[in-house]
Design a protein around this motif. Structure first.
Motif, PDB file in Angstrom:
ATOM      1  N   CYS A  47       0.945  -1.087  -0.092  1.00 13.47           N
ATOM      2  CA  CYS A  47      -0.022  -0.043  -0.032  1.00 13.47           C
ATOM      3  C   CYS A  47       0.961   1.233  -0.098  1.00 13.47           C
ATOM      4  CB  CYS A  47      -0.924  -0.047   1.165  1.00 13.47           C
ATOM      5  SG  CYS A  47      -1.852   1.526   1.259  1.00 13.47           S
ATOM      6  N   SER A  49      -0.364   4.328  -0.497  1.00 12.11           N
ATOM      7  CA  SER A  49      -1.373   5.511  -0.001  1.00 12.11           C
ATOM      8  C   SER A  49      -1.190   5.753   1.515  1.00 12.11           C
ATOM      9  CB  SER A  49      -2.781   5.253  -0.485  1.00 12.11           C
ATOM     10  OG  SER A  49      -3.538   6.323   0.100  1.00 12.11           O
ATOM     11  N   ILE A  52      -5.019   6.627   3.184  1.00 12.42           N
ATOM     12  CA  ILE A  52      -5.961   5.416   3.306  1.00 12.42           C
ATOM     13  C   ILE A  52      -6.742   5.205   4.897  1.00 12.42           C
ATOM     14  CG2 ILE A  52      -4.698   3.370   3.882  1.00 12.42           C
ATOM     15  CD1 ILE A  52      -6.379   2.017   1.742  1.00 12.42           C
ATOM     16  N   PRO A 192       1.665  -3.607  -6.726  1.00 12.79           N
ATOM     17  CA  PRO A 192       1.014  -4.259  -5.852  1.00 12.79           C
ATOM     18  C   PRO A 192       1.593  -5.634  -5.143  1.00 12.79           C
ATOM     19  CG  PRO A 192      -0.733  -4.598  -7.330  1.00 12.79           C
ATOM     20  CD  PRO A 192       0.341  -3.541  -7.642  1.00 12.79           C
ATOM     21  N   GLN A 205      -5.551   4.103  -4.344  1.00 10.20           N
ATOM     22  CA  GLN A 205      -4.439   3.046  -4.125  1.00 10.20           C
ATOM     23  C   GLN A 205      -3.124   3.525  -4.111  1.00 10.20           C
ATOM     24  OE1 GLN A 205      -5.667   0.257  -2.783  1.00 10.20           O
ATOM     25  NE2 GLN A 205      -7.720   0.949  -3.187  1.00 10.20           N
TER      26      GLN A 205
END
Length: 310
Positions: A47, A49, A52, A192, A205
């Motif tokens: 991740c 971000s 989030i 990812p 994302q």
């Protein structure tokens, strides 16, 4: 590398805020850096971000890389200089030369060469990458600008952010685009599953704005020579965008098709051909063209011969 595992016990508004509250030994800026570099996983997925929201039961794994040495050694590595004065240096980078030290490449980099060429460079733009305002991938060749003073560093960074500096590339891609030109506007973030790669990732994302303009220079049968102009400068931007539209760069080991073109290439056939920027002191326009490397020229000659006899 140190791994830290956490499980969220209460809903949280922001990923980075939660981590800074839980990991008091790390500054919030350091945590944000680890997130952006793909060193944090949320429920088994990378991740990138920091904004989030977290929910109860979310599982977090944070990996802290081993500290890199701050002492960089000057190395007498030949440089192909395209332009130089007291403020800036523009080089023609060869394939295979890593720009700045990183895990797996502690020395033999462009930065090591710059420290030998410019004794006053340390301290400009950070310890590990002094003077570097933009980068080129290891196997991408061509023009790269280096700031030799703090003033030049700030000025060049501002030009890149304001999109007034013009970076033009030449690349050979697989296939034949149906149109003569176009713009690819797709956000890019850390892949990812594979941290060595970038990918088209939705903004929520962690994907960041990435815009690439392109036009065909020459059609070569099942291959095409394309002129690219960067509006933004994300890691692997041209390589990711080209692959996403179905025309990966020839010879690209990460995003390519894996097909052999019959020419021994050192990496992807991508060359930073022309760089235009404003001089930080005189404000005059500087336009530098980097000669196309021999392997790139050979590739074009081979493809042209194939078209001629087909």
């Amino acid at each position: 590398m140190t791994a830290i595992h956490l499980q969220v016990q209460a809903n949280s508004e922001r990923f980075d805020r939660y981590l800074s509250q839980e990991l008091t030994d790390l500054s919030r800026s350091r945590i944000q850096q680890l997130i952006e570099q793909g060193n944090v996983q949320l429920n088994g997925q990378v991740c990138t971000s920091k904004k989030i929201n977290l929910k109860i039961g979310d599982r977090i794994t944070l990996e802290i890389p081993e500290a890199q040495p701050l002492e960089l050694q000057a190395e007498d590595i030949p440089l192909d200089i395209l332009y130089e004065d007291e403020q800036l240096l523009i080089l023609n980078k060869p394939a295979g030369l890593v720009v700045h030290p990183a895990p797996g490449h502690p020395d033999g980099t462009l930065v090591n060469a710059l420290l030998a060429h410019c004794p006053n460079l340390p301290g400009i733009g950070g310890v590990q990458r002094p003077g570097i305002v933009h980068r080129l991938d290891k196997d991408t060749t061509g023009a790269i600008a280096i700031a030799k003073t703090d003033l030049a560093y700030q000025h060049l960074q501002a030009q890149l952010q304001a999109k007034t500096a013009r970076r033009e590339y030449l690349g050979v891609v697989y296939g034949a685009p149906k149109t003569e030109s176009g713009t690819i506007d797709l956000p890019i973030g850390r892949h990812p599953q594979d941290r060595k790669k970038m990918a088209v990732i939705a903004p929520e994302q962690g994907g960041k704005l990435a815009v690439t303009h392109w036009r065909i220079q020459e059609r070569l049968g099942n291959y095409t020579l394309i002129h690219f102009q960067l509006e933004t400068g994300r890691t692997h931007q041209i390589r990711v965008h080209s692959s996403k539209i179905g025309h990966p760069i020839v010879g690209d080991p990460l995003y390519g098709s894996g097909r052999s073109v019959g020419v021994n290439l050192p990496g992807q056939a991508l060359h930073a051909w022309r760089l235009k920027l404003q001089h930080p002191i005189t404000e005059n326009l500087i336009a530098v063209t980097a000669p196309i490397p021999p392997t790139f020229t050979t590739l074009l000659e081979v493809l042209r011969r194939r078209v001629a006899i087909s």
